[in-house]
Design a protein around this motif. Structure first.
Motif, PDB file in Angstrom:
ATOM      1  N   LYS A   9     125.692  39.184 -57.977  1.00  0.00           N
ATOM      2  CA  LYS A   9     125.659  39.388 -56.527  1.00  0.00           C
ATOM      3  C   LYS A   9     124.453  40.202 -56.690  1.00  0.00           C
ATOM      4  CE  LYS A   9     127.288  44.194 -55.074  1.00  0.00           C
ATOM      5  NZ  LYS A   9     128.215  45.882 -55.456  1.00  0.00           N
ATOM      6  N   LEU A  10     123.453  39.988 -54.930  1.00  0.00           N
ATOM      7  CA  LEU A  10     122.498  39.769 -54.774  1.00  0.00           C
ATOM      8  C   LEU A  10     122.141  40.228 -53.648  1.00  0.00           C
ATOM      9  CD1 LEU A  10     122.594  35.893 -55.005  1.00  0.00           C
ATOM     10  CD2 LEU A  10     121.432  37.380 -56.862  1.00  0.00           C
ATOM     11  N   ALA A  11     121.055  40.880 -53.538  1.00  0.00           N
ATOM     12  CA  ALA A  11     120.619  41.213 -52.622  1.00  0.00           C
ATOM     13  C   ALA A  11     119.553  40.729 -51.641  1.00  0.00           C
ATOM     14  CB  ALA A  11     120.570  42.568 -52.650  1.00  0.00           C
ATOM     15  N   MET A  64     115.754  33.072 -47.959  1.00  0.00           N
ATOM     16  CA  MET A  64     116.425  33.030 -48.978  1.00  0.00           C
ATOM     17  C   MET A  64     117.894  32.196 -48.917  1.00  0.00           C
ATOM     18  SD  MET A  64     114.834  34.012 -51.571  1.00  0.00           S
ATOM     19  CE  MET A  64     115.516  34.003 -52.431  1.00  0.00           C
ATOM     20  N   ALA A  65     118.808  33.106 -47.943  1.00  0.00           N
ATOM     21  CA  ALA A  65     119.930  31.940 -47.803  1.00  0.00           C
ATOM     22  C   ALA A  65     120.218  30.241 -48.331  1.00  0.00           C
ATOM     23  CB  ALA A  65     121.316  32.113 -46.007  1.00  0.00           C
ATOM     24  N   SER A  66     119.251  29.661 -47.684  1.00  0.00           N
ATOM     25  CA  SER A  66     119.309  27.879 -48.098  1.00  0.00           C
ATOM     26  C   SER A  66     118.882  28.167 -49.832  1.00  0.00           C
ATOM     27  CB  SER A  66     118.502  27.699 -47.557  1.00  0.00           C
ATOM     28  OG  SER A  66     117.342  28.088 -47.704  1.00  0.00           O
ATOM     29  N   VAL A  67     118.188  29.386 -50.585  1.00  0.00           N
ATOM     30  CA  VAL A  67     118.226  29.350 -51.781  1.00  0.00           C
ATOM     31  C   VAL A  67     119.673  29.149 -52.032  1.00  0.00           C
ATOM     32  CG1 VAL A  67     117.370  30.078 -53.743  1.00  0.00           C
ATOM     33  CG2 VAL A  67     116.023  29.550 -51.558  1.00  0.00           C
ATOM     34  N   VAL A  68     120.626  30.104 -51.968  1.00  0.00           N
ATOM     35  CA  VAL A  68     121.305  30.557 -52.515  1.00  0.00           C
ATOM     36  C   VAL A  68     122.967  29.773 -52.017  1.00  0.00           C
ATOM     37  CG1 VAL A  68     123.566  32.634 -52.380  1.00  0.00           C
ATOM     38  CG2 VAL A  68     120.901  33.139 -52.419  1.00  0.00           C
ATOM     39  N   ALA A  69     122.810  29.063 -50.455  1.00  0.00           N
ATOM     40  CA  ALA A  69     123.866  27.627 -50.869  1.00  0.00           C
ATOM     41  C   ALA A  69     123.484  26.988 -51.948  1.00  0.00           C
ATOM     42  CB  ALA A  69     123.926  27.919 -49.097  1.00  0.00           C
ATOM     43  N   ALA A  70     121.915  26.412 -52.167  1.00  0.00           N
ATOM     44  CA  ALA A  70     121.759  24.974 -52.531  1.00  0.00           C
ATOM     45  C   ALA A  70     122.544  25.769 -53.895  1.00  0.00           C
ATOM     46  CB  ALA A  70     120.985  24.798 -52.279  1.00  0.00           C
ATOM     47  N   PHE A  71     121.939  26.830 -54.756  1.00  0.00           N
ATOM     48  CA  PHE A  71     122.082  27.180 -56.238  1.00  0.00           C
ATOM     49  C   PHE A  71     124.028  26.907 -55.944  1.00  0.00           C
ATOM     50  CE2 PHE A  71     123.390  30.507 -59.162  1.00  0.00           C
ATOM     51  CZ  PHE A  71     122.701  29.690 -60.113  1.00  0.00           C
ATOM     52  N   ASP A 111     123.251  42.270 -59.287  1.00  0.00           N
ATOM     53  CA  ASP A 111     122.203  41.831 -60.446  1.00  0.00           C
ATOM     54  C   ASP A 111     121.496  41.396 -60.354  1.00  0.00           C
ATOM     55  OD1 ASP A 111     125.004  41.287 -61.954  1.00  0.00           O
ATOM     56  OD2 ASP A 111     125.489  39.797 -60.614  1.00  0.00           O
ATOM     57  N   LEU A 112     120.538  41.342 -59.227  1.00  0.00           N
ATOM     58  CA  LEU A 112     119.527  40.685 -58.709  1.00  0.00           C
ATOM     59  C   LEU A 112     118.625  40.996 -57.038  1.00  0.00           C
ATOM     60  CD1 LEU A 112     117.617  37.220 -60.172  1.00  0.00           C
ATOM     61  CD2 LEU A 112     118.055  38.054 -57.082  1.00  0.00           C
ATOM     62  N   THR A 113     117.585  41.688 -56.726  1.00  0.00           N
ATOM     63  CA  THR A 113     117.128  40.985 -55.223  1.00  0.00           C
ATOM     64  C   THR A 113     116.151  40.573 -55.259  1.00  0.00           C
ATOM     65  OG1 THR A 113     117.056  42.664 -53.276  1.00  0.00           O
ATOM     66  CG2 THR A 113     116.022  43.209 -55.636  1.00  0.00           C
ATOM     67  N   VAL A 114     115.875  39.945 -53.874  1.00  0.00           N
ATOM     68  CA  VAL A 114     114.558  39.400 -53.826  1.00  0.00           C
ATOM     69  C   VAL A 114     112.988  40.318 -52.921  1.00  0.00           C
ATOM     70  CG1 VAL A 114     113.237  37.761 -53.522  1.00  0.00           C
ATOM     71  CG2 VAL A 114     115.490  36.977 -53.943  1.00  0.00           C
ATOM     72  N   MET A 162     115.158  29.181 -58.169  1.00  0.00           N
ATOM     73  CA  MET A 162     115.090  29.859 -56.857  1.00  0.00           C
ATOM     74  C   MET A 162     113.205  29.711 -57.129  1.00  0.00           C
ATOM     75  SD  MET A 162     115.861  34.105 -55.687  1.00  0.00           S
ATOM     76  CE  MET A 162     115.678  34.092 -57.759  1.00  0.00           C
ATOM     77  N   THR A 163     113.105  29.307 -58.641  1.00  0.00           N
ATOM     78  CA  THR A 163     111.259  29.047 -58.187  1.00  0.00           C
ATOM     79  C   THR A 163     110.829  27.746 -58.546  1.00  0.00           C
ATOM     80  OG1 THR A 163     111.457  30.747 -60.367  1.00  0.00           O
ATOM     81  CG2 THR A 163     109.547  28.815 -60.110  1.00  0.00           C
ATOM     82  N   HIS A 164     112.148  27.304 -58.596  1.00  0.00           N
ATOM     83  CA  HIS A 164     111.994  25.507 -58.537  1.00  0.00           C
ATOM     84  C   HIS A 164     111.919  25.248 -56.939  1.00  0.00           C
ATOM     85  CE1 HIS A 164     111.698  21.408 -59.000  1.00  0.00           C
ATOM     86  NE2 HIS A 164     112.681  21.335 -58.476  1.00  0.00           N
ATOM     87  N   TYR A 165     113.055  25.733 -56.435  1.00  0.00           N
ATOM     88  CA  TYR A 165     113.548  25.205 -55.851  1.00  0.00           C
ATOM     89  C   TYR A 165     112.544  25.600 -54.240  1.00  0.00           C
ATOM     90  CZ  TYR A 165     116.767  24.919 -50.980  1.00  0.00           C
ATOM     91  OH  TYR A 165     117.502  24.039 -49.495  1.00  0.00           O
TER      92      TYR A 165
END
Length: 311
Positions: free
Chosen positions: A95-97, A107-114, A140-143, A287-290
């Motif tokens: 669950k992300l914010a 960020m949405a592209s990162v989430v989709a790729a993951f 669970d996590l936010t950016v 995320m870090t790598h992407y």
């Protein structure tokens, strides 16, 4: 009735604050949640919740029981994470914010790729202009971005991205380009409601806060971008966010000016936990790598220790 039946519903009712909200979170009917909690109370022969038409409160014994249930749920989550580690793949629900200002683009592209790489993991993404309460809302996590304030939360630096000043070519032609921060007072600046921009000092060691003014305010990055493309004024936006408009000749960045840029740090922020769950750890690493590969930020070294975080 199994020993665990009703407990998940009970935890959710307490944390959501009502049967209706708990039912929405669990994806079931309100009557089902109410029945499960009632059967749990009957089995335990205690009253866990005081119900009125206006509010829901814990009884004294209900509060004690909730604490034990919450601890059991966390242990169960850790057990699932351990299994995920053994299987070398995250499982469960992440669950992300993310922030709506640039989050959809950034960020949405990162989430989709993951998510594409881990189809066995369910992902819930919440987007808002305001920072969420991770503990209260069960994320669970936010950016988050920029300087973080004091908090008991944990933060890991993911990297950074550059913000630039940009405007339509017609605007530059009509009003000229600023040659220093003081010149911004003579320009129509398209800003958020706080009405200030941050810049790095030439040596990159500090930041400068500059008050700006203009006739266009918005918290939404897409709205600021549209206003800049229309020639209304100057906007401070991320390089990656404006690149397509720059390539099309709709916007022109103010370049070759060492005073006009700002590097904003990107942080993964999550609640303190003795053992970081596999799903969160995998996502942070991804995320870090992407981000470093696709947005060309300044890579940051992971720092897993309590860091200041926005409330």
């Amino acid at each position: 009735m199994g020993r665990w039946e009703g407990i998940e519903e009970y935890i959710c009712v307490v944390e959501a604050g009502s049967f209706t909200a708990a039912a929405d979170r669990l994806g079931v009917s309100k009557s089902y949640v109410s029945k499960q909690v009632s059967q749990l109370e009957d089995r335990l022969r205690v009253r866990l919740l005081q119900r009125t038409t206006r509010r829901l409160t814990l009884t004294e014994i209900g509060e004690v029981f909730y604490g034990h249930c919450r601890a059991m749920a966390e242990q169960f989550d850790q057990a699932e994470s351990t299994l995920s580690d053994l299987q070398l793949a995250p499982r469960g629900t992440l669950k992300l914010a993310i922030n709506s200002r640039y989050g959809v683009h950034y960020m949405a592209s990162v989430v989709a790729a993951f998510s594409r790489e881990h189809p066995g993991l369910s992902v819930e993404v919440h987007s808002s202009f305001k920072d969420v309460d991770l503990l209260e809302e069960g994320f669970d996590l936010t950016v988050r971005y920029g300087k973080l304030e004091d908090s008991s939360l944990i933060a890991r630096k993911l990297g950074s991205y550059s913000l630039c000043l940009c405007a339509a070519p017609d605007y530059w032609a009509a009003h000229g380009k600023p040659t220093g921060r003081e010149d911004l007072r003579q320009h129509n600046c398209l800003t958020t409601s706080d009405r200030f921009w941050l810049f790095n000092t030439p040596d990159g060691r500090d930041t400068v806060k500059v008050k700006v003014a203009g006739n266009w305010l918005s918290e939404d990055g897409a709205t600021l971008l549209a206003a800049a493309r229309a020639g209304i004024g100057i906007a401070q936006l991320p390089d990656f966010y404006v690149q397509e408009a720059v390539d099309k000749g709709e916007l022109e960045k103010l370049e070759h000016q060492d005073w006009s840029h700002y590097e904003r740090e990107t942080w993964a922020v999550y609640p303190h936990s003795r053992h970081l769950s596999a799903k969160v750890r995998y996502f942070i690493e991804f995320m870090t790598h992407y981000i470093n590969q696709n947005f060309k930020p300044q890579a940051g070294k992971f720092m897993e220790r309590p860091r200041p975080a926005q409330p």
